[in-house]
Write a protein that holds these residues in place. Structure first.
Motif, PDB file in Angstrom:
ATOM      1  N   PRO A 188      21.210  35.247  -9.578  1.00  0.00           N
ATOM      2  CA  PRO A 188      21.823  35.068  -7.841  1.00  0.00           C
ATOM      3  C   PRO A 188      23.162  34.693  -7.841  1.00  0.00           C
ATOM      4  O   PRO A 188      23.432  33.506  -9.203  1.00  0.00           O
ATOM      5  N   ALA A 189      23.199  34.625  -7.065  1.00  0.00           N
ATOM      6  CA  ALA A 189      25.091  34.592  -7.196  1.00  0.00           C
ATOM      7  C   ALA A 189      24.670  33.135  -6.154  1.00  0.00           C
ATOM      8  O   ALA A 189      26.485  32.126  -6.959  1.00  0.00           O
ATOM      9  N   TRP A 190      24.019  32.446  -5.752  1.00  0.00           N
ATOM     10  CA  TRP A 190      24.079  31.087  -5.787  1.00  0.00           C
ATOM     11  C   TRP A 190      24.320  29.662  -7.257  1.00  0.00           C
ATOM     12  O   TRP A 190      25.317  29.151  -6.908  1.00  0.00           O
ATOM     13  N   LEU A 191      24.424  31.244  -8.513  1.00  0.00           N
ATOM     14  CA  LEU A 191      24.488  30.152 -10.064  1.00  0.00           C
ATOM     15  C   LEU A 191      26.686  29.941  -9.855  1.00  0.00           C
ATOM     16  O   LEU A 191      26.968  29.058 -10.457  1.00  0.00           O
ATOM     17  N   GLY A 192      26.580  31.184  -9.403  1.00  0.00           N
ATOM     18  CA  GLY A 192      27.991  31.382  -9.810  1.00  0.00           C
ATOM     19  C   GLY A 192      29.275  30.385  -8.071  1.00  0.00           C
ATOM     20  O   GLY A 192      30.147  30.724  -8.337  1.00  0.00           O
TER      21      GLY A 192
END
Length: 480
Positions: A351-355
């Motif tokens: 998930p992009a939230w981690l980036g």
């Protein structure tokens, strides 16, 4: 089918990672990387493994096991130094393989490394907790079994000290690299001082007859493993290799390095040299103080040897600093693990939230996830057998990085910059690094290789179900 394979083997453009990681603050110097490397490599293992390996596998020749493991690690470290000099990106081997071999191989390597970070952080936190409890027990301070052990172990529910340690280190790392580096540097100096104190005091108790025979006669242990002879030394190498893998945590922070083409090679190779000298010296002094059989089943051979040699005060000092010094390994692994998870989110593999970076340009979303997972592992679950995944996962990455040098050389000075450091004796040393890593992997016990297979299988499922369809690189290529 061809289109499917093309998506899997698509290679990331190096300029993309430069742009994505440009917001990370470049504050780490060679001194910081040396401290990070020594702090991660010279951790719990130096106070426990020399005695354990001597008693179970190699006898006094445990020093040779450490040397052979160091040679293999050194060969791979040369490859890491060149890779990180040419491609100073967050995520180390994961990002490099994306550029060199393509997205699928990058994911395989990154997923293997993630096992190292998850389990190593939890493993060291549990070790720190056990040693700390041992230190305070003589003072009459004890916790009930339910708060001292993970679920299912001696009536445990949660390892409270492990939980507290992980939360404290996560808070420190969340404040930024500069603060973490300051604490790391101080603790590493203290830890090295404690090791030198042990060497100076322990050397006065050495009895030369304890070194004879230096390589004991070969025999088979009751569990089917080998003791003595070169087979025992080789068995020791595979168990010891866990001690040297910390230098990959340096590479994971390459995007935050000042002048990475110089600081990265110096940090990686310099920390490994310091670690090798300390490991071999501790091994020789330890087996010289008492016969190697005395260390069988001994969880704290360094402290035990000092106490039984008539130095209880020095033993307490060394053990206390050793406990404090374990923080350095947790800091290093948390920094590296959070940067790897950030890289997965950055690329859409998870998930992009981690980036996402916070207002201070720190990947604290990734750090939060890493902290939660390691707390679950370290505080609530017994995982002695899973700890072998640390070596297995890292050795998989080491083999890919070693072979990656051949692909890297073809592109240096073209679409990739010329690195500030190059692996010597090319093309021989990359091949030897690969063969050495494969040999050590082959020497791991069947449980380690089985768990590594299960972990890789889970990674493949996640890749084909999620990563392949959400990958930023795949989406970009589909739009062309």
């Amino acid at each position: 089918m061809n289109k499917f394979l093309k998506r899997m083997l698509a290679k990331e453009d190096v300029s993309v990672y430069k742009n994505k990681d440009s917001h990370l603050r470049q504050v780490l110097t060679t001194k910081d990387f040396l401290a990070l490397g020594v702090g991660t490599i010279v951790s719990t293992a130096i106070f426990t493994l020399p005695g354990v390996i001597a008693a179970k596998y190699a006898g006094p020749a445990v020093a040779l096991s450490f040397l052979v493991a160091a040679v293999v690690a050194g060969l791979v470290a040369f490859a890491y130094a060149e890779m990180s000099s040419a491609m100073p990106f967050a995520g180390s081997a994961y990002s490099w393989m994306n550029v060199i071999f393509g997205e699928f191989f990058g994911w395989v390597v990154g997923w293997a490394l993630l096992a190292e970070y998850f389990i190593a952080v939890a493993f060291v936190a549990s070790g720190l907790s056990a040693n700390f409890r041992g230190l305070i027990e003589p003072l009459g301070l004890t916790l009930p079994a339910s708060l001292s052990n993970p679920v299912g172990t001696n009536g445990g529910v949660v390892d409270l000290f492990a939980l507290i340690v992980l939360v404290l280190v996560a808070f420190l790392v969340s404040r930024g690299m500069s603060e973490a580096a300051r604490v790391q540097n101080t603790l590493v100096i203290l830890k090295v001082a404690a090791i030198l104190l042990f060497l100076l005091v322990g050397a006065t108790a050495i009895k030369t007859q304890n070194y004879t025979p230096f390589i004991p006669e070969s025999k088979v242990n009751p569990d089917g493993t080998h003791f003595g002879g070169w087979q025992g030394i080789y068995a020791g190498v595979s168990s010891i290799f866990l001690s040297y893998i910390g230098f990959d945590s340096i590479a994971a922070n390459a995007a935050e390095a000042k002048n990475p083409s110089k600081t990265m090679p110096r940090g990686i190779l310099g920390s490994l040299v310091i670690a090798v000298v300390l490991f071999v010296a501790v091994s020789l002094v330890l087996v010289g103080m008492f016969h190697y059989t005395k260390y069988a089943g001994n969880a704290e051979p360094v402290g035990w040897a000092l106490r039984h040699a008539g130095h209880p005060v020095v033993a307490s000092v060394v053990t206390s600093i050793a406990v404090l010094g374990m923080f350095t390994a947790i800091i290093g692994m948390m920094l590296a693990g959070s940067r790897l998870l950030y890289s997965f989110g950055r690329d859409g593999m998870l998930p992009a939230w981690l980036g996402k970076l916070n207002k201070n340009n720190l990947p604290n979303n990734a750090l939060l996830v890493l902290t939660i997972v390691t707390i679950i592992l370290g505080a609530f679950f017994p995982f002695e057998t899973l700890s072998q995944l640390v070596s297995a996962g890292t050795l998989i990455a080491f083999m890919f990085v070693s072979l990656g040098i051949y692909a890297l050389r073809k592109r240096e000075g073209k679409d990739l910059p010329m690195p500030g450091f190059k692996m010597p004796l090319y093309p021989v040393l990359p091949a030897l690094a690969f063969i050495g890593s494969l040999a050590v992997f082959w020497g791991l016990d069947i449980e380690a290789k089985t768990y590594a297979g299960y972990w890789c299988l889970l990674g493949l499922v996640i890749y084909f179900v999620y990563g392949l369809h959400h990958s930023v690189l795949s989406k970009k290529n589909n739009q062309k």
